[in-house]
Design a protein around this motif. Sequence first.
Motif, PDB file in Angstrom:
ATOM      1  N   UNK A   1       0.838  -1.192   0.000  1.00 54.18           N
ATOM      2  CA  UNK A   1       0.000   0.000   0.000  1.00 54.18           C
ATOM      3  C   UNK A   1       0.876   1.247   0.000  1.00 54.18           C
ATOM      4  N   UNK A   2       0.439   2.275  -0.729  1.00 56.64           N
ATOM      5  CA  UNK A   2       1.125   3.569  -0.720  1.00 56.64           C
ATOM      6  C   UNK A   2       0.440   4.475   0.307  1.00 56.64           C
ATOM      7  N   UNK A   3       1.235   5.055   1.219  1.00 55.96           N
ATOM      8  CA  UNK A   3       0.686   5.902   2.278  1.00 55.96           C
ATOM      9  C   UNK A   3       1.329   7.286   2.198  1.00 55.96           C
ATOM     10  N   UNK A   4       0.490   8.318   2.202  1.00 48.98           N
ATOM     11  CA  UNK A   4       0.965   9.708   2.244  1.00 48.98           C
ATOM     12  C   UNK A   4       0.302  10.401   3.426  1.00 48.98           C
ATOM     13  N   UNK A   5       1.112  11.078   4.251  1.00 53.19           N
ATOM     14  CA  UNK A   5       0.592  11.674   5.477  1.00 53.19           C
ATOM     15  C   UNK A   5       0.934  13.152   5.565  1.00 53.19           C
ATOM     16  N   UNK A   6       0.016  13.903   6.164  1.00 55.33           N
ATOM     17  CA  UNK A   6       0.249  15.296   6.531  1.00 55.33           C
ATOM     18  C   UNK A   6      -0.106  15.414   8.008  1.00 55.33           C
ATOM     19  N   UNK A   7       0.857  15.848   8.847  1.00 58.07           N
ATOM     20  CA  UNK A   7       0.672  15.806  10.294  1.00 58.07           C
ATOM     21  C   UNK A   7       0.650  17.215  10.881  1.00 58.07           C
ATOM     22  N   UNK A   8      -0.343  17.473  11.701  1.00 58.89           N
ATOM     23  CA  UNK A   8      -0.582  18.807  12.242  1.00 58.89           C
ATOM     24  C   UNK A   8      -0.792  18.748  13.752  1.00 58.89           C
ATOM     25  N   UNK A   9      -0.212  19.700  14.476  1.00 63.21           N
ATOM     26  CA  UNK A   9      -0.420  19.806  15.916  1.00 63.21           C
ATOM     27  C   UNK A   9      -1.544  20.805  16.175  1.00 63.21           C
ATOM     28  N   UNK A  10      -2.524  20.398  16.982  1.00 61.55           N
ATOM     29  CA  UNK A  10      -3.687  21.242  17.266  1.00 61.55           C
ATOM     30  C   UNK A  10      -3.830  21.399  18.781  1.00 61.55           C
ATOM     31  N   UNK A  11      -4.575  22.407  19.239  1.00 61.16           N
ATOM     32  CA  UNK A  11      -4.633  22.696  20.680  1.00 61.16           C
ATOM     33  C   UNK A  11      -5.639  21.853  21.461  1.00 61.16           C
TER      34      UNK A  11
END
Length: 344
Positions: free
Chosen positions: A227-237
């Motif tokens: 499987x191909x996996x693409x991630x975008x990771x964000x820190x939230x409050x």
Amino acid sequence: MSVRVGLLGATGAVGQRFVQLLHDHPTFEIAAVTASPESAGESYRDAAKWRVDTPIPESVAGMTVIETSAEAIPDDLDLLFSSLPSGVAAEVEPELCRAGHVVSSNSSNERMAEDVPLTIPEVNADHLDLIETQRAERGWDGALVKNPNCSTITMTPTLAALDQFGLSRVHVSTLQAVSGAGYSGVTSMEIIDNVLPYIGGEEEKMETESRKLLGSVEDGELSLHDVEVAASCNRVPSLDGHLENVFAELDENPTAAEVHEALADFAGVDLPSAPEQPIHVFEDPERPQPRLDRMRGQGMQISAGGLRETPEGIQYNCLAHNTIRGAAGASVLNGELLVEEGWV
């Protein structure tokens, strides 16, 4: 049966979760706690600066903290749980394994090593077979087992449930709680009224660890899932609980109802810390939410919701408590599996 355990890096945020989760555990007995040389010799109560949302267990509070080193850690411990910083763990954990210790680690070092089991018991318990390969190649009697990154462990069980439809590509965008950075990891001036659209190393971990977890082990050799996996990771409050928006492209074209059934029916494991139902699926499109749902199954259950069909496949949201299911609880569950399978 009582299994004597030691906690490596016991004073940090994840270490404190270990203490909380292991207090009154039916199998494990905390017999030693370790920390940096600066804390060695202090009582755990003084060294830990306790910040977990339950009182510090008195049975641990008075323990004397020992230094995290192969020389200082007692030989009579049956299992070690590690929440060490990865740089420290990379040096200490192999020494402990060479000394014959079995280590269930939350630290990120060696997660992608081909002879180190990266394990979620509900997903790939059979990967513990890599321990034999590890012992043969490294010449030690101990064992090193890892659990994945907190964001990876939130998503991967849901992908394992959908693999029956043929996973092709996965895109995920995360909204990760501040506790994932540790108590001092993100300042209030950075995160209040803000979102941080980058978490160093997080995207690569999600993209690689998930393929290892979903892969196979045969004759002591690991094969990654394609499987191909693409991630975008964000820190939230938010304080605790990682929420993730997942877009899965599948070889088949299941309906949202079929995906709902696959997630809800995903099989659990019979271990003390495991929820009976690994994944809870909400009908309400506004759920899951971190504040409302992170403690489902005592923080060990994964929640999913917002399922809908798209032209490319299925979109949904998933959530887990990042310091329980995503960290200390994951290592404890791996420790229970090691005992169940006879490695401890």
